[in-house]
Design a protein around this motif. Structure first.
Motif: not given
Length: 538
Positions: A181-182, A200-205, A210-213
């Motif tokens: 799912d992600r 990062v990309r996921s099926d949910y919002e 997040s990016l940069g973590y």
């Protein structure tokens, strides 16, 4: 019939060889990955060779197993037929014996247990064999589909140039092979000491990681994965978090609703470059076969990601260098230099030139430390730079406390000179919002003239863009002989802008190197509302 069955293994092997040749032809003549010889011996892609060998082995193995199963089924059917005939004979014989002994035709047939044994032979043994064959066929079909998906994905990711392009293709294509799912990717930075979320990309919002973590590698659970190069499966993240409450990244994933994860290292040329995370919102999602499948393309994917990341760094460096060049010379000159011209020069027939100078700067520089003076100039000139962008004029350079600007080149129309005039008045307005280090209001002198100039790049090593000619000299003289807070202009400026601005004659004055000329002061004109608001906000 027996001849055909005995050749199933050979048929499977032949199909495998045909698949090898067909794949070579497709890569050579459809995808154009090289010559037929190169694609046949997999010279451009070592992974392709063992993938084809695996498919050939599966087809030959399927033929071999099918041959054995068919032979066993045929033997079982023949044995069942013989037993059935024997059973019928025994039943008939038993019936005849019973009729002879009892002389009672209504007596039931003897030995009914033989019928039960026949049923077992028909339904149990043969049925199990048929079910096993169906399962084997389904398994082999799934493996072939998975290999085809891997081959297609490998071909697609090799087309990607940037990291985002490669990973987007991975996200769209890999779901048929590994459930998720992600997907997230973190790359190693600071000599491998820190992992930073890159994509990062996921099926949910909403995603918590997040990016940069970033997180330290040493001492974390990911350190072993990176060091050993072996994937890790966690099929219940909530339970894992209970036993590892200090894992911040796990707590963030659980907060997203993630329950299972497959973490795989990315290793390029024997060097770890990062980690890829497959995540699912269901528990018990991943099995060992999923990590084994990922290993099939792990090396190639890692190399592609590293190459794409290097491309991105190169593009960023190029953008930075282009941005720095745009700060010192116009874009058209940069393009001519990139085209191979050395010290490009251009003659321009009617360009507006403006000089602005800070009044009493010499005393300020003498009275205050260099740090305060430098900060004062930065504050003033950065405000002037912002106005250059607003009015579309070109900053040429600063000379000490003097600021030199010209109208947009090569456009020499009157509206462009108007922009330069509005810019001049905006400079006066900006000066009213600034002050000297001692708190006194800032005062500037401005001089403007329009005429022919020569512009171009000077120098071989520390080259710089500059504008020179009599027009430039006259504009500088107008600035030095003007009054604080006023725009001192030549007769050519007055003539060009007579319909747009009002002017106050100053009269004829003597200018060094120019003789006596008639000059004017530009009367103040209300600054456009949005420009005035921006000045006040600053």
């Amino acid at each position: 019939m027996s001849v055909r069955f005995s050749r199933l293994f050979s048929t499977g092997l032949l199909l495998g060889c045909g698949y090898w040749v067909l794949e070579s032809a497709i890569h050579a003549y459809v995808f154009e990955d090289g010559t037929f010889r190169q694609t046949f011996f997999c010279e451009n892609d070592a992974n392709e060779a063992w993938m084809r060998l695996l498919v050939t082995f599966l087809l030959a193995g399927f033929g071999y197993v099918s041959d054995r199963v068919v032979r066993a089924e045929r033997s079982q059917k023949e044995r069942a037929l013989k037993l059935s005939k024997l059973l019928n004979y025994i039943v008939q014989l038993s019936s005849q014996v019973g009729e002879t002994l009892h002389a009672d035709p209504a007596s039931p047939p003897a030995n009914p247990t033989f019928r039960i044994e026949k049923s077992l032979l028909d339904e149990s043994e043969i049925g199990k064999i048929a079910h096993a064959m169906q399962g084997l066929s389904k398994y082999v079909g799934m493996r072939i589909e998975g290999l085809q998906a891997l081959l297609q994905l490998t071909h697609e990711i090799n087309k990607g140039l940037l990291v985002d392009e490669v990973l987007e293709k991975l996200y769209e294509s890999f779901r048929t092979v590994i459930p998720y799912d992600r997907i997230g990717v973190a790359l190693l930075e600071q000599n491998g000491e820190v992992l930073t979320s890159r994509w990062v990309r996921s099926d949910y919002e909403q995603t918590q990681v997040s990016l940069g973590y970033s997180a330290q590698v040493r001492g974390s659970s990911l350190q072993r994965i990176i060091e050993t190069g072996e994937p890790r499966i966690i099929n219940d993240l909530a339970e894992y978090l209970d036993s590892h409450p200090d894992s911040k990244s796990t707590s963030l994933l659980v907060a997203e609703g993630i329950r299972s994860s497959l973490t795989c290292p990315l290793v390029a040329a024997g060097r770890p470059i990062g980690v890829i995370f497959f995540s699912s919102r269901q528990t018990k999602t991943y099995e060992n076969q999923h990590s084994e499948i990922f290993k099939l393309i792990a090396g190639q994917l890692s190399v592609v990601i590293e190459k794409s990341h290097a491309y991105e760094q190169l593009f960023k460096e190029k953008e930075t260098s282009d941005s720095l060049l745009l700060n010192v010379m116009p874009a058209r000159i940069i393009n001519r230099i990139k085209a191979g011209q050395i010290n490009p020069v251009e003659e321009l027939h009617n360009v507006g030139i403006l000089f602005a100078d800070i009044v009493s700067f010499t005393s300020i520089a003498r009275e205050y430390p260099s740090e305060i003076v430098a900060q004062f100039l930065r504050d003033v000139f950065s405000r002037f730079d912002d106005l250059c962008e607003i009015y579309g004029v070109e900053k040429i350079k600063t000379i000490g406390d003097a600021y030199m600007v010209c109208s947009s080149i090569p456009d020499i129309k009157t509206p462009v000179i108007c922009n330069l005039a509005e810019f001049a008045q905006a400079l006066v307005g900006a000066a009213n919002q600034l002050s000297y280090p001692d708190g006194r209001p800032l005062e500037i002198r401005i001089g403007m003239h329009a005429g022919p100039v020569v512009a171009g790049v000077i120098g071989q090593k520390k080259f710089a863009y500059d504008v020179w000619g009599d027009t430039v000299n006259l504009a500088q003289r107008l600035e030095s002989t003007g009054q604080p807070g006023r725009v001192h202009v030549s007769e050519s400026i007055c003539r060009l802008l007579s319909g747009s601005f009002d002017f106050e004659p100053r009269g004829e004055i003597e200018l060094k190197g120019q003789g006596k000329i008639f000059t004017y002061y530009m009367k103040p004109k209300p600054i456009r509302g949005q420009i005035l608001d921006s000045l006040k906000e600053q």
